[in-house]
Design an enzyme around this catalytic site. Sequence first.
Site, PDB file in Angstrom:
ATOM      1  N   CYS A 152       0.795  -1.234   0.000  1.00  0.00           N
ATOM      2  CA  CYS A 152       0.000   0.000   0.000  1.00  0.00           C
ATOM      3  C   CYS A 152       0.826   1.281   0.000  1.00  0.00           C
ATOM      4  O   CYS A 152       0.715   2.074  -0.933  1.00  0.00           O
ATOM      5  CB  CYS A 152      -0.962  -0.005   1.180  1.00  0.00           C
ATOM      6  SG  CYS A 152      -2.229  -1.272   1.001  1.00  0.00           S
ATOM      7  N   LYS A 186       3.007   2.173  -3.227  1.00  0.00           N
ATOM      8  CA  LYS A 186       2.216   2.421  -4.449  1.00  0.00           C
ATOM      9  C   LYS A 186       1.257   3.598  -4.273  1.00  0.00           C
ATOM     10  O   LYS A 186       1.012   4.346  -5.219  1.00  0.00           O
ATOM     11  CB  LYS A 186       1.481   1.153  -4.899  1.00  0.00           C
ATOM     12  CG  LYS A 186       0.102   0.942  -4.328  1.00  0.00           C
ATOM     13  CD  LYS A 186      -0.622  -0.206  -4.996  1.00  0.00           C
ATOM     14  CE  LYS A 186      -1.844  -0.640  -4.218  1.00  0.00           C
ATOM     15  NZ  LYS A 186      -2.847   0.370  -3.945  1.00  0.00           N
TER      16      LYS A 186
HETATM   17  N1  LIG Z   1      -3.552  -5.223   1.436  1.00  0.00           N
HETATM   18  C1  LIG Z   1      -3.909  -4.245   2.251  1.00  0.00           C
HETATM   19  O1  LIG Z   1      -3.480  -4.173   3.411  1.00  0.00           O
HETATM   20  C2  LIG Z   1      -4.868  -3.181   1.796  1.00  0.00           C
HETATM   21  C3  LIG Z   1      -5.432  -2.303   2.732  1.00  0.00           C
HETATM   22  C4  LIG Z   1      -6.321  -1.329   2.289  1.00  0.00           C
HETATM   23  C5  LIG Z   1      -6.618  -1.207   0.941  1.00  0.00           C
HETATM   24  N2  LIG Z   1      -6.025  -2.073   0.039  1.00  0.00           N
HETATM   25  C6  LIG Z   1      -6.401  -1.921  -1.363  1.00  0.00           C
HETATM   26  O2  LIG Z   1      -7.351  -2.921  -1.677  1.00  0.00           O
HETATM   27  C7  LIG Z   1      -7.172  -3.392  -3.018  1.00  0.00           C
HETATM   28  C8  LIG Z   1      -6.946  -4.893  -3.009  1.00  0.00           C
HETATM   29  O3  LIG Z   1      -5.731  -5.154  -2.336  1.00  0.00           O
HETATM   30  P1  LIG Z   1      -5.320  -6.629  -1.876  1.00  0.00           P
HETATM   31  O4  LIG Z   1      -4.063  -6.493  -1.104  1.00  0.00           O
HETATM   32  O5  LIG Z   1      -6.489  -7.308  -1.269  1.00  0.00           O
HETATM   33  O6  LIG Z   1      -5.020  -7.283  -3.329  1.00  0.00           O
HETATM   34  P2  LIG Z   1      -4.661  -8.782  -3.664  1.00  0.00           P
HETATM   35  O7  LIG Z   1      -3.698  -8.731  -4.785  1.00  0.00           O
HETATM   36  O8  LIG Z   1      -4.311  -9.539  -2.424  1.00  0.00           O
HETATM   37  O9  LIG Z   1      -6.053  -9.402  -4.192  1.00  0.00           O
HETATM   38  C9  LIG Z   1      -6.676  -9.020  -5.360  1.00  0.00           C
HETATM   39  C10 LIG Z   1      -7.529 -10.174  -5.843  1.00  0.00           C
HETATM   40  O10 LIG Z   1      -8.316  -9.749  -6.958  1.00  0.00           O
HETATM   41  C11 LIG Z   1      -8.413 -10.823  -7.855  1.00  0.00           C
HETATM   42  N3  LIG Z   1      -8.860 -10.328  -9.166  1.00  0.00           N
HETATM   43  C12 LIG Z   1      -8.163  -9.663 -10.124  1.00  0.00           C
HETATM   44  N4  LIG Z   1      -8.951  -9.376 -11.177  1.00  0.00           N
HETATM   45  C13 LIG Z   1     -10.183  -9.855 -10.870  1.00  0.00           C
HETATM   46  C14 LIG Z   1     -11.424  -9.848 -11.539  1.00  0.00           C
HETATM   47  N5  LIG Z   1     -11.564  -9.292 -12.752  1.00  0.00           N
HETATM   48  N6  LIG Z   1     -12.474 -10.425 -10.939  1.00  0.00           N
HETATM   49  C15 LIG Z   1     -12.353 -10.993  -9.729  1.00  0.00           C
HETATM   50  N7  LIG Z   1     -11.206 -11.033  -9.039  1.00  0.00           N
HETATM   51  C16 LIG Z   1     -10.128 -10.471  -9.607  1.00  0.00           C
HETATM   52  C17 LIG Z   1      -7.028 -11.431  -7.832  1.00  0.00           C
HETATM   53  O11 LIG Z   1      -7.018 -12.750  -8.361  1.00  0.00           O
HETATM   54  C18 LIG Z   1      -6.715 -11.366  -6.330  1.00  0.00           C
HETATM   55  O12 LIG Z   1      -7.156 -12.556  -5.676  1.00  0.00           O
HETATM   56  C19 LIG Z   1      -6.004  -2.565  -3.571  1.00  0.00           C
HETATM   57  O13 LIG Z   1      -6.520  -1.459  -4.244  1.00  0.00           O
HETATM   58  C20 LIG Z   1      -5.252  -2.139  -2.327  1.00  0.00           C
HETATM   59  O14 LIG Z   1      -4.527  -0.969  -2.529  1.00  0.00           O
HETATM   60  C21 LIG Z   1      -5.176  -3.052   0.445  1.00  0.00           C
END
Ligand SMILES: NC(=O)c1ccc[n+]([C@@H]2O[C@H](COP(=O)([O-])OP(=O)(O)OC[C@H]3O[C@@H](n4cnc5c(N)ncnc54)[C@H](O)[C@@H]3O)[C@@H](O)[C@H]2O)c1
Length: 450
Positions: free
Chosen positions: A266, A269
Amino acid sequence: MKVTFFGVGYVGLVQAAILADVGHHVVCVDVDQEKVDNLKKGIIPIYEPDLTPIVIENYQNGRLNFTTDAKSGVNHGEIQFIAVGTPPDEDGSADLQYVLAVAEMIATHMQGPKIIIDKSTVPVGTADKVSARVAEVLTSRGVSYAFNVVSNPEFLKEGSAVADCRRPDRIVVGTDSDTVADVLRELYAPFNRNHDRLIVMDIRSAELTKYAANCMLATKISFMNEIANLAERLGADIEAVRLGIGSDSRIGYQFIYPGCGYGGSCFPKDVQALIRTADAIGYQPEVLKSVEAVNYRQKEKLFAMISDHFSGELVGKTFALWGLSFKPNTDDMREAPSRVLMESLWAAGAKVQAYDPEAMQECQRIYGSRSDLALMETAEAALCDVDALVIVTEWQHFRAMDFDLIGDSMSEPVIFDGRNLYEPSRMRKHGITYYSIGRKMNGLKGAGCK
Ligand SMILES: NC(=O)c1ccc[n+]([C@@H]2O[C@H](COP(=O)([O-])OP(=O)(O)OC[C@H]3O[C@@H](n4cnc5c(N)ncnc54)[C@H](O)[C@@H]3O)[C@@H](O)[C@H]2O)c1
């Protein structure tokens, strides 16, 4: 309520499980077939404390389900969460291709009104793009269904994600519709009992709030690292300075620990993406650019200290690395300082013996098998026949170390501590040369505190 999540990653899986746990009916759609199959078998793809039993229990009681079938997912939920990744594009801006692909998928299959929620971290203006994409597809289908796009950014922290979702500090909802705000109030009511945590605002402000929060936290870290670097050169001790400023309630103790740089999926990026957003509108984000620059430099600091200590002669040397994940209580190695360090050590001809309580599998996945990397079963085993110990992640059990073991495992014991876990005076007592971040002893030109 009936809820659908697109994306079962760190955010989607935890939020979906917690919403199911309080009684909502949640379907999770992901494009990763293996992940979906594993989740159905109770195999959780990430390490997150307390998550596994919640997922398994709610899958078994039928309130939480997993599928790759977007159509059934869209049909299920009156509320559709978009929780897919928003990785940096080539220029550092947020890549919205996955978010927009989900918007298209929802519009392709919807048969009635939907509330579409951007849960992913997305730049200001993304809700407009999602709306436009949905409208475009509906028009091409020749149908007209009501839909609202809402910004509901996520603030959970990896490592305490379950607790954060159960007891959020705040729930930010960006919408221009009172009716939609009420629906979200109902959805989140179980987390809102003690006091109202819901903050309703306009969509653009909600989108910016998420970036502002992460950039503020990254700023605190880079600021503290800058002061630590100054302390080192001025003969001051950053730990004393930290206590001295943290006691000011306007500053506070949180997020002012100096270290070897921030990582994770996070902060790096999101800082970069907000810089690109600013660039795109012709505004110079001076603070953000400095935050990023300080962090790059800080991630190289451990290697610079090691190289200085060994006068640049690292070929054939072996280093024990404690901690691979970007922070404790997660297996996430995205943008982790450990990666910068390992890659620098390898480039200089050194070998790494690493140990991490949770991220070894992830490390293996990223780097595969290589002769200059050994993943060790225990922290102690990682110390076998090494030239120095480097601490990169502040896992709890690294804090109480067996100093005699360190003395026994190295002919000239030396520790490079990227997280300031130990007291320099104790190290001196044990005859260990100790480098840390911004402590008084570091000022003695590469001599450590022996
Ligand atoms: N990881 C964190 O701590 C955190 C905290 C707050 C916000 N975020 C934000 O949340 C979002 C997700 O982050 P994350 O860490 O959970 O990502 P991640 O990479 O762990 O998970 C994303 C998931 O989306 C799936 N995906 C991709 N394209 C898809 C589609 N078309 N249909 C269905 N599924 C699909 C992927 O296969 C993957 O399982 C990002 O924008 C991130 O910045 C993350």
